[in-house]
Motif scaffolding. Structure first.
Motif, PDB file in Angstrom:
ATOM      1  N   LEU A   1      28.768  28.204  24.051  1.00 13.35           N
ATOM      2  CA  LEU A   1      29.713  28.832  24.962  1.00 13.35           C
ATOM      3  C   LEU A   1      30.759  29.603  24.167  1.00 13.35           C
ATOM      4  N   CYS A  57      38.213  32.405  29.469  1.00 13.66           N
ATOM      5  CA  CYS A  57      37.398  31.234  29.806  1.00 13.66           C
ATOM      6  C   CYS A  57      38.189  29.969  29.475  1.00 13.66           C
ATOM      7  N   SER A 109      21.914  31.408  24.019  1.00  9.34           N
ATOM      8  CA  SER A 109      21.144  30.434  24.787  1.00  9.34           C
ATOM      9  C   SER A 109      19.807  30.191  24.106  1.00  9.34           C
ATOM     10  N   CYS A 135      37.303  33.560  22.885  1.00 11.26           N
ATOM     11  CA  CYS A 135      36.938  34.217  24.140  1.00 11.26           C
ATOM     12  C   CYS A 135      37.663  35.553  24.284  1.00 11.26           C
ATOM     13  N   SER A 165      22.971  25.566  24.402  1.00 18.40           N
ATOM     14  CA  SER A 165      23.631  26.858  24.561  1.00 18.40           C
ATOM     15  C   SER A 165      24.994  26.794  23.880  1.00 18.40           C
ATOM     16  N   VAL A 193      28.260  31.759  28.430  1.00 15.46           N
ATOM     17  CA  VAL A 193      27.251  31.485  27.408  1.00 15.46           C
ATOM     18  C   VAL A 193      27.130  32.712  26.508  1.00 15.46           C
ATOM     19  N   GLU A 232      32.947  23.588  30.410  1.00 12.82           N
ATOM     20  CA  GLU A 232      31.560  23.997  30.626  1.00 12.82           C
ATOM     21  C   GLU A 232      31.455  25.280  31.457  1.00 12.82           C
TER      22      GLU A 232
END
Length: 63
Positions: A33, A8, A24, A2, A31, A21, A17
């Motif tokens: 992440l 995140c 997708s 990230c 999806s 995303v 969760e």
């Protein structure tokens, strides 16, 4: 993985969760992440280490 600020949630956190995303594919029902979690439309998940998380969506009883 990230690069968002603030970061995140990691793949091993309970709120994983909530990550952004990055890919997708609704036509296929999944999806990816930014924390590496593969999230399926039935709420099942595959974590980056290969661990499978069973679907956990809340079922609403029919009225």
């Amino acid at each position: 993985m990230c690069q968002h600020r603030p970061d995140c949630p990691s793949a091993d956190s309970t709120d994983r969760e909530a990550a952004v995303v990055v890919a997708s594919h609704p036509e296929q029902g999944w999806s990816l992440l930014c924390n590496g979690v593969l999230l399926f439309e039935d709420t099942g998940e595959i974590l980056p280490d290969g661990q499978v998380i069973a679907p956990h969506r809340t079922l609403v009883p029919a009225a």
